[in-house]
Write a protein that holds these residues in place. Structure first.
Motif, PDB file in Angstrom:
ATOM      1  N   PRO A  34      16.969 -30.113 -44.005  1.00  0.00           N
ATOM      2  CA  PRO A  34      18.137 -29.608 -44.110  1.00  0.00           C
ATOM      3  C   PRO A  34      18.258 -27.977 -44.086  1.00  0.00           C
ATOM      4  N   PHE A  83      30.242 -25.489 -37.043  1.00  0.00           N
ATOM      5  CA  PHE A  83      28.698 -25.894 -36.360  1.00  0.00           C
ATOM      6  C   PHE A  83      28.514 -24.350 -35.204  1.00  0.00           C
ATOM      7  N   LEU A 111      23.743 -26.922 -45.473  1.00  0.00           N
ATOM      8  CA  LEU A 111      23.884 -25.642 -43.858  1.00  0.00           C
ATOM      9  C   LEU A 111      24.266 -26.024 -42.604  1.00  0.00           C
ATOM     10  N   GLY A 112      22.901 -26.999 -42.393  1.00  0.00           N
ATOM     11  CA  GLY A 112      22.972 -26.877 -41.534  1.00  0.00           C
ATOM     12  C   GLY A 112      21.192 -28.412 -41.178  1.00  0.00           C
ATOM     13  N   TYR A 113      20.746 -27.986 -39.993  1.00  0.00           N
ATOM     14  CA  TYR A 113      19.767 -29.084 -39.463  1.00  0.00           C
ATOM     15  C   TYR A 113      18.753 -28.232 -38.828  1.00  0.00           C
ATOM     16  N   THR A 165      20.605 -25.792 -36.395  1.00  0.00           N
ATOM     17  CA  THR A 165      22.514 -26.471 -36.254  1.00  0.00           C
ATOM     18  C   THR A 165      23.224 -26.180 -37.431  1.00  0.00           C
ATOM     19  N   VAL A 166      23.790 -24.722 -37.222  1.00  0.00           N
ATOM     20  CA  VAL A 166      24.568 -24.518 -38.755  1.00  0.00           C
ATOM     21  C   VAL A 166      25.725 -23.832 -38.704  1.00  0.00           C
ATOM     22  N   LEU A 167      26.170 -24.349 -39.727  1.00  0.00           N
ATOM     23  CA  LEU A 167      27.566 -24.242 -40.653  1.00  0.00           C
ATOM     24  C   LEU A 167      27.465 -22.303 -40.744  1.00  0.00           C
ATOM     25  N   THR A 206      27.982 -29.866 -45.246  1.00  0.00           N
ATOM     26  CA  THR A 206      27.559 -30.412 -44.203  1.00  0.00           C
ATOM     27  C   THR A 206      28.358 -32.399 -44.454  1.00  0.00           C
ATOM     28  N   ALA A 235      32.285 -30.938 -43.346  1.00  0.00           N
ATOM     29  CA  ALA A 235      31.785 -31.154 -41.515  1.00  0.00           C
ATOM     30  C   ALA A 235      31.941 -32.401 -41.115  1.00  0.00           C
TER      31      ALA A 235
END
Length: 271
Positions: free
Chosen positions: A237, A257, A212-214, A265-267, A31, A34
């Motif tokens: 996270p 994303f 990898l996201g939130y 929200t994730v990568l 992240t 990103a």
């Protein structure tokens, strides 16, 4: 869809955050990359990016190692004027928070729409004060142009030759296949610990957890002090498993994303 590729080679970063989440010590979170890619894309004059790839070259964790265990360096600031930040049990000891830092060298490739007008001079200016995972970029191989041309902005037809620009390094890929729970796993944390156990993981596999996201844990609403007056929500996270693989054989892997459902929200890998 056609794209163009902005290359930011050999970024040398000092004192980057090596704590992707509070309970993990490892390379900077995906992240963080990103956010850095988005910042540079905006600095270039684009509306955003269509994905980014990371080529990891080297990392040095700041700490001491004893018997195979890393003890990260702790940083101590000056005390507060009324000593409220001292330990309640010892008047001579400052309270501290867990922290882990690292020096690293990595290259980043940012994918942009082919119709975006890219200002390479603005990218060079942005890199002067840019940070990656909180670390200061003190050196890089980005050159806006030579003889009126740039070797750091490639078109779609050059994509097959992108990987050739990096003689060494590791691409970062996600390994969701190793996060499948097995009998005896009480929760996903058990699965993660089993997958990263050096005595049980795949031979020669460089696996580690990464943010990898939130996931939002509160309702979005206007809150005092929120940036630009936008709705705000508290989030936690999301941790996944990534692997560092030789770029020379595996090629570049692009991330972007995605929002699989409301509040998340994730990568994820993109073509």
């Amino acid at each position: 869809m056609s794209h163009q590729y902005l290359l930011l080679p050999q970024l040398r970063v000092l004192n980057a955050n090596a704590q992707p989440v509070w309970w993990v010590i490892g390379p900077p979170a995906m992240t963080a990359y990103a956010g850095f890619a988005h910042h540079i894309a905006l600095a270039a004059g684009a509306s955003g990016h269509r994905g980014f790839a990371v080529v990891h070259h080297d990392i040095q964790f700041l700490g001491e190692e004893y018997w195979g265990r890393l003890y990260p360096h702790q940083y101590r600031a000056a005390s507060y004027i009324d000593k409220d930040d001292y330990s309640s049990k010892n008047e001579y000891v400052l309270s501290s928070q867990p922290t882990a830092r690292c020096h690293l060298r990595a290259s980043v490739v940012i994918r942009l729409a082919d119709d975006e007008l890219v200002d390479l001079d603005r990218v060079a200016i942005a890199l002067r004060g840019a940070r990656l995972a909180g670390g200061q970029i003190v050196e890089h191989g980005f050159v806006p142009r030579t003889d009126g041309r740039s070797a750091c902005l490639l078109q779609e037809g050059d994509r097959d030759r992108l990987g050739q620009r990096f003689r060494t390094g590791f691409s970062i890929i996600e390994r969701p296949d190793l996060m499948q729970q097995s009998p005896g796993d009480r929760d996903p944390l058990d699965t993660l610990l089993r997958a990263t156990d050096p005595n049980r993981q795949e031979p020669d596999a460089w696996l580690c957890p990464s943010a990898l996201g939130y996931r939002e844990i509160t309702e979005r609403k206007i809150r005092p002090g929120s940036r630009a007056g936008l709705p705000h929500a508290y989030a936690e996270p999301l941790v996944g498993l990534v692997q560092f693989v030789p770029q020379r054989t595996e090629g570049l892997r692009f991330w972007a994303f995605k929002r699989p459902r409301a509040g998340v929200t994730v990568l994820a890998a993109v073509d």
